[in-house]
Design an enzyme around this catalytic site. Sequence first.
Site, PDB file in Angstrom:
ATOM      1  N   HIS A 114     -41.942  -2.835   5.163  1.00 50.00           N
ATOM      2  CA  HIS A 114     -42.766  -1.854   4.597  1.00 50.00           C
ATOM      3  C   HIS A 114     -43.822  -1.673   5.930  1.00 50.00           C
ATOM      4  CE1 HIS A 114     -40.756  -1.867   0.756  1.00 50.00           C
ATOM      5  NE2 HIS A 114     -40.567  -3.107   0.611  1.00 50.00           N
ATOM      6  N   THR A 163     -38.204 -15.702  11.516  1.00 50.02           N
ATOM      7  CA  THR A 163     -38.994 -14.532  11.940  1.00 50.02           C
ATOM      8  C   THR A 163     -38.752 -13.837  13.576  1.00 50.02           C
ATOM      9  OG1 THR A 163     -41.038 -15.780  12.783  1.00 50.02           O
ATOM     10  CG2 THR A 163     -40.799 -14.976  10.416  1.00 50.02           C
ATOM     11  N   LYS A 164     -37.999 -14.666  14.141  1.00 50.06           N
ATOM     12  CA  LYS A 164     -37.853 -14.223  15.513  1.00 50.06           C
ATOM     13  C   LYS A 164     -36.295 -14.510  15.851  1.00 50.06           C
ATOM     14  CE  LYS A 164     -42.645 -14.659  16.933  1.00 50.06           C
ATOM     15  NZ  LYS A 164     -43.686 -15.492  17.925  1.00 50.06           N
TER      16      LYS A 164
END
Length: 191
Positions: A114, A163-164
């Site tokens: 989002h 996240t990576k």
Amino acid sequence: MMTEKEKMLAGEYYLANDETLAAERKYCKQLLKQLNVDEYVVGDGTAAVLQKLIPNAPKSLYIEPPFHCDYGYNITCGENVYFNVNCVVLDVMEVKLGNNVFCAPGVQIYTATHPLDATLRRSKENAKPVVIGDDCWIGGGAVICPGVTIGNRCVIGAGAVVTKDIPDDSLAVGNPAKVIRKLNQTTDQGN
């Protein structure tokens, strides 16, 4: 002019409450009801439901219900992919799993994201694809965030939040997930 679905699949901002997308999510939920309720014990009709739900997967795909996804058609699997109970795949964009990928209970794979801007977030969303290479094991309760690529032969520890990107042959744990060591196929084999 692009449709909302075309925008969604391109990773652009789109309206999730679009009539076409809402109808496709409803159809997916109907198939999920068949999988999660009617065929809960992985019965004779399970393969037919999975073929409709995730048409881009071979017959070797195995899902232990309950399972949840948004569309199903954005999930692409190689051979011998396994989802244990309570897995969630928010497949707004492509989720590509290689061969021999094992997801423990409660694994969550998200492509949906989002906007950071609060006003834009009220009406629009977007997505980033997720790729998981061959021969990976994703530990229980792990979360794979939008846009992440996990290389081949990786192990993601239980509860990790990825996240990576994670390079090939890595053991990654923690929140956020960090590579704590490289895996060596000759010395890391079980007894």
